[in-house]
Enzyme design. Sequence first.
Site, short mmCIF file in Angstrom:
data_model
loop_
_atom_site.label_atom_id
_atom_site.label_comp_id
_atom_site.label_asym_id
_atom_site.label_seq_id
_atom_site.Cartn_x
_atom_site.Cartn_y
_atom_site.Cartn_z
N ALA A 275 -13.50 -13.86 5.33
CA ALA A 275 -13.59 -13.36 6.71
C ALA A 275 -14.19 -11.96 6.78
O ALA A 275 -14.87 -11.62 7.73
CB ALA A 275 -12.21 -13.39 7.36
N LYS B 156 0.85 -1.21 0.00
CA LYS B 156 0.00 0.00 0.00
C LYS B 156 0.88 1.24 0.00
O LYS B 156 0.80 2.10 0.89
CB LYS B 156 -0.99 -0.02 1.16
CG LYS B 156 -2.00 -1.15 1.01
CD LYS B 156 -3.27 -0.96 1.75
CE LYS B 156 -4.26 -2.06 1.41
NZ LYS B 156 -3.71 -3.44 1.55
#
Lengths: 228, 228
Positions: free
Chosen positions: A180, A67
């Site tokens: 998840a 990122k």
Amino acid sequence: MTLIVALDPPPGAGDPLEWGARIIGETGAAASGFKIGLPLLLKVGLPGLERLASLMPPESLKIADLKLADIGPVMSSAAEAVASAGYDAVIAHGFLGVEGALDELADTCRSLGIKLVVLVSMSHPAASRIMDPLLDTLLEEAIRVDAWGVVAPATRPEIVARTRRRLGPGYIILSPGVGAQGAEPGAALCAGADYEIVGRRITRSPNPREEAFLVLEKQREAVSRCRA
Amino acid sequence: MTLIVALDPPPGAGDPLEWGARIIGETGAAASGFKIGLPLLLKVGLPGLERLASLMPPESLKIADLKLADIGPVMSSAAEAVASAGYDAVIAHGFLGVEGALDELADTCRSLGIKLVVLVSMSHPAASRIMDPLLDTLLEEAIRVDAWGVVAPATRPEIVARTRRRLGPGYIILSPGVGAQGAEPGAALCAGADYEIVGRRITRSPNPREEAFLVLEKQREAVSRCRA
């Protein structure tokens, strides 16, 4: 195929290199690629990331998801490091913008022969408030640097759909958040994504290989339904 | 004191640990702290960062500037790793926002006893276009998580001044961009910053110790002029 496995080692996974090697071995036949991130880098260092890349099937996407969110020279230096370790794609934040940031990173990626992926949206609650109003701007930045692809969250298929409409067919969309984080396999594909990125659902399963093939099957079922 | 040295190894610096140890040794008496970033992490790994932290004077700020820009659990995991390596401050991007991102990181920093620094503005050209319109929002996010401080660029003193006006005296402002990026020593201090972060001007000088003390002196001169 349409599955990328995120290699984020869970707490208590033991040696992260052994853990990563096992997950890669078990899921390599089902996955189109693998994604590593900052937590794994901090655990195993660049030599460890290089070792893991060497275990991934040669044709698989090898995505370094740090990122990146810095000025051009810093992001370029990071791209050079992960490319030297065998990764062929990097993820950078679109909000850095082109001039002095993504432009230089894009040039570096081109000269290294690796793919630039621009993150344009995220799934956490604050992202709706701060990043969503910028979606069109961030997509424009991705287009201006001729990114290979973008990241948009599977948990928010309407964002994926807007992204596909704006980009047209010439860009890859990668969607994390399946499993998840709550998105069902296939939800992002149906909205226009090319790959879904799945982490914990597969990596914390007692049987990662079986779970990876199950995700693929569920993706296929969902896509055949939504395209029927 | 008002100087933080950025440890970004220049190309051709040789062994990055030896380089870092030398710069820390030479500038430790002039610097209030040191800042490491992703390029150094990629070169030396977390064990190398830990070794460098152990060489920094005990009372100095030890800032891990990974420009964290991810969901809460990922940023928290990175904060835990750098805290375990001896760093006492982390820098994260304000545009991530509070809910699901900075809130969790702030909790983690509090429980680790380290400082959270929120980046609210940058110096590259695209930042003016994309980040500047968000400055008030990003400052609000920093206030909401009770950050220890924020980062705003010395190259744009009007942004530093706006930041100080909005935050009041209860927050630390760190300003990079002095030296190679063009800001004069003291410019950000005069606009309201507490520390100026200086990299290349000191680290690429033939005499880093002398240059660090020269920067301090120029800061003092500038501050005595602007406060006259």
